[in-house]
Design a protein around this motif. Structure first.
Motif, PDB file in Angstrom:
ATOM      1  N   CYS A   1       0.836  -1.208   0.000  1.00 28.91           N
ATOM      2  CA  CYS A   1       0.000   0.000   0.000  1.00 28.91           C
ATOM      3  C   CYS A   1       0.872   1.259   0.000  1.00 28.91           C
ATOM      4  CB  CYS A   1      -0.909  -0.025   1.223  1.00 28.91           C
ATOM      5  SG  CYS A   1      -2.017   1.392   1.371  1.00 28.91           S
ATOM      6  N   ALA A   2       1.898   1.277   0.841  1.00 28.97           N
ATOM      7  CA  ALA A   2       2.761   2.460   0.929  1.00 28.97           C
ATOM      8  C   ALA A   2       3.531   2.673  -0.367  1.00 28.97           C
ATOM      9  CB  ALA A   2       3.731   2.311   2.102  1.00 28.97           C
ATOM     10  N   GLY A   3       3.958   1.580  -1.007  1.00 25.82           N
ATOM     11  CA  GLY A   3       4.651   1.715  -2.283  1.00 25.82           C
ATOM     12  C   GLY A   3       3.764   2.345  -3.344  1.00 25.82           C
TER      13      GLY A   3
ATOM     14  N   PHE B   1       1.333   7.657  -6.202  1.00 18.76           N
ATOM     15  CA  PHE B   1       0.136   8.412  -6.568  1.00 18.76           C
ATOM     16  C   PHE B   1      -0.233   9.555  -5.622  1.00 18.76           C
ATOM     17  CE2 PHE B   1      -0.812   4.018  -8.228  1.00 18.76           C
ATOM     18  CZ  PHE B   1      -0.660   4.336  -9.570  1.00 18.76           C
ATOM     19  N   ILE B   2       0.434   9.686  -4.487  1.00 20.26           N
ATOM     20  CA  ILE B   2       0.010  10.636  -3.465  1.00 20.26           C
ATOM     21  C   ILE B   2       0.035  12.076  -3.989  1.00 20.26           C
ATOM     22  CG2 ILE B   2       2.290  11.056  -2.424  1.00 20.26           C
ATOM     23  CD1 ILE B   2       0.790  10.701   0.333  1.00 20.26           C
ATOM     24  N   THR B   3      -0.948  12.861  -3.542  1.00 19.75           N
ATOM     25  CA  THR B   3      -1.046  14.264  -3.952  1.00 19.75           C
ATOM     26  C   THR B   3      -0.462  15.172  -2.873  1.00 19.75           C
ATOM     27  OG1 THR B   3      -3.217  14.585  -2.912  1.00 19.75           O
ATOM     28  CG2 THR B   3      -3.193  13.731  -5.190  1.00 19.75           C
TER      29      THR B   3
ATOM     30  N   SER C   1       8.326  11.531   4.633  1.00 18.13           N
ATOM     31  CA  SER C   1       9.513  11.904   3.852  1.00 18.13           C
ATOM     32  C   SER C   1       9.622  11.058   2.586  1.00 18.13           C
ATOM     33  CB  SER C   1      10.774  11.737   4.700  1.00 18.13           C
ATOM     34  OG  SER C   1      10.760  12.619   5.808  1.00 18.13           O
ATOM     35  N   ALA C   2       9.392   9.752   2.716  1.00 18.21           N
ATOM     36  CA  ALA C   2       9.468   8.865   1.556  1.00 18.21           C
ATOM     37  C   ALA C   2       8.408   9.224   0.521  1.00 18.21           C
ATOM     38  CB  ALA C   2       9.296   7.409   1.996  1.00 18.21           C
ATOM     39  N   PHE C   3       7.202   9.553   0.999  1.00 20.13           N
ATOM     40  CA  PHE C   3       6.134   9.947   0.074  1.00 20.13           C
ATOM     41  C   PHE C   3       6.493  11.254  -0.642  1.00 20.13           C
ATOM     42  CE2 PHE C   3       3.025   7.640   3.061  1.00 20.13           C
ATOM     43  CZ  PHE C   3       3.174   6.450   2.368  1.00 20.13           C
ATOM     44  N   ALA C   4       7.057  12.191   0.110  1.00 23.27           N
ATOM     45  CA  ALA C   4       7.427  13.476  -0.488  1.00 23.27           C
ATOM     46  C   ALA C   4       8.482  13.293  -1.575  1.00 23.27           C
ATOM     47  CB  ALA C   4       7.941  14.423   0.597  1.00 23.27           C
ATOM     48  N   MET C   5       9.352  12.286  -1.398  1.00 24.70           N
ATOM     49  CA  MET C   5      10.376  11.989  -2.392  1.00 24.70           C
ATOM     50  C   MET C   5       9.850  11.086  -3.508  1.00 24.70           C
ATOM     51  SD  MET C   5      13.098  13.610  -1.469  1.00 24.70           S
ATOM     52  CE  MET C   5      14.365  12.793  -2.437  1.00 24.70           C
ATOM     53  N   ARG C   6       8.614  10.593  -3.350  1.00 20.69           N
ATOM     54  CA  ARG C   6       8.001   9.651  -4.301  1.00 20.69           C
ATOM     55  C   ARG C   6       8.868   8.396  -4.451  1.00 20.69           C
ATOM     56  NH1 ARG C   6       5.164  13.727  -3.524  1.00 20.69           N
ATOM     57  NH2 ARG C   6       3.484  14.403  -4.927  1.00 20.69           N
ATOM     58  N   ASP C   7       9.427   7.943  -3.324  1.00 20.18           N
ATOM     59  CA  ASP C   7      10.312   6.779  -3.317  1.00 20.18           C
ATOM     60  C   ASP C   7       9.502   5.544  -2.903  1.00 20.18           C
ATOM     61  OD1 ASP C   7      12.241   4.772  -2.685  1.00 20.18           O
ATOM     62  OD2 ASP C   7      13.753   6.329  -2.380  1.00 20.18           O
ATOM     63  N   GLU C   8       9.085   4.749  -3.870  1.00 19.47           N
ATOM     64  CA  GLU C   8       8.199   3.618  -3.615  1.00 19.47           C
ATOM     65  C   GLU C   8       8.864   2.545  -2.753  1.00 19.47           C
ATOM     66  OE1 GLU C   8       6.306   2.105  -7.189  1.00 19.47           O
ATOM     67  OE2 GLU C   8       6.508   4.077  -8.133  1.00 19.47           O
ATOM     68  N   ALA C   9      10.104   2.187  -3.060  1.00 24.56           N
ATOM     69  CA  ALA C   9      10.790   1.129  -2.319  1.00 24.56           C
ATOM     70  C   ALA C   9      11.022   1.530  -0.864  1.00 24.56           C
ATOM     71  CB  ALA C   9      12.117   0.790  -2.995  1.00 24.56           C
ATOM     72  N   TRP C  10      11.421   2.777  -0.649  1.00 19.96           N
ATOM     73  CA  TRP C  10      11.668   3.258   0.715  1.00 19.96           C
ATOM     74  C   TRP C  10      10.365   3.253   1.511  1.00 19.96           C
ATOM     75  CZ3 TRP C  10      12.995   9.008   2.178  1.00 19.96           C
ATOM     76  CH2 TRP C  10      13.383   9.058   3.520  1.00 19.96           C
TER      77      TRP C  10
END
Length: 214
Positions: free
Chosen positions: A88-90, A95-97, A183-192
């Motif tokens: 889900c987080a990946g 897609f997060i806005t 932070s990971a979402f802001a970077m759009r880093d799916e694996a992290w």
């Protein structure tokens, strides 16, 4: 659900989480209706929803009771949730806005206040903030199939029991995970994001077991 059914759902769910209806107890439909102050029709709809969420169970003779979960049951739920929350987080990182990122920040701030509450951590506030935080991530993932699976696996009883077992240090670590996820979402880093979410749930499971054993 109708408005009355939603009210019945909220009241019964609160009764289960608070221990008013203890695990293993059979509860007649009339007792639920009296507890809610509502007729049996909306209560039936609420019961059906709670059964689908595993907060209630039905026997073969259609009697309703609050389930008793073994250690193995709870461990399996944590394992399944860790896998699903990681996926889900990946997806959410993809897609997060910006608006959803702002919502996550808001819920993190709420959790900070709950942890720092006068007289000790506000467990109910922590649980509520945590629930809203993860709901935003689920919405950002944009997958109805995933949402259905998580609704089936994620029981708020386990979440609440886990929070009740948490020390302040456990809550603070959980919140650090939340901040790292943002932070990971802001970077759009799916694996992290996926790795943090998986570790976050496994950490919760380990804290639950350690504190319960102690």
């Amino acid at each position: 659900m109708s408005k009355a059914s939603q009210e019945a759902y909220r009241k019964i769910r609160t009764g289960i989480l608070s221990g008013h209806f203890p695990a293993g107890q059979f509860v007649p439909e009339d007792e639920f209706a009296q507890f809610c102050g509502l007729s049996r029709t909306p209560v039936r709809e609420a019961i059906a929803e709670l059964v689908s969420e595993m907060l209630l169970q039905r026997t073969g003779t259609n009697r309703v009771f609050v389930p008793v979960w073994s250690d193995e049951d709870e461990e399996e739920l944590f394992t399944l949730r860790a896998m699903l929350e990681g996926h889900c987080a990946g997806r959410a990182a993809r897609f997060i806005t910006d608006e959803q990122l702002a919502e996550l920040q808001k819920h993190c701030d709420h959790i900070d206040r709950a942890i720092a509450a006068d007289g000790g951590p506000d467990v109910s506030g922590f649980v509520e903030g945590n629930r809203h935080f993860h709901a935003v991530i689920l919405a950002a993932a944009q997958s109805e199939r995933l949402a259905q699976l998580l609704r089936f696996v994620v029981s708020q009883i386990v979440v609440h029991r886990t929070a009740e077992q948490y020390s302040r240090a456990d809550m603070e670590q959980s919140q650090r995970d939340h901040r790292d996820l943002v932070s990971a979402f802001a970077m759009r880093d799916e694996a992290w994001a996926a790795a943090i979410a998986n570790t976050h749930i496994r950490r919760a499971a380990n804290a639950y077991r350690a504190n319960r054993a102690g």
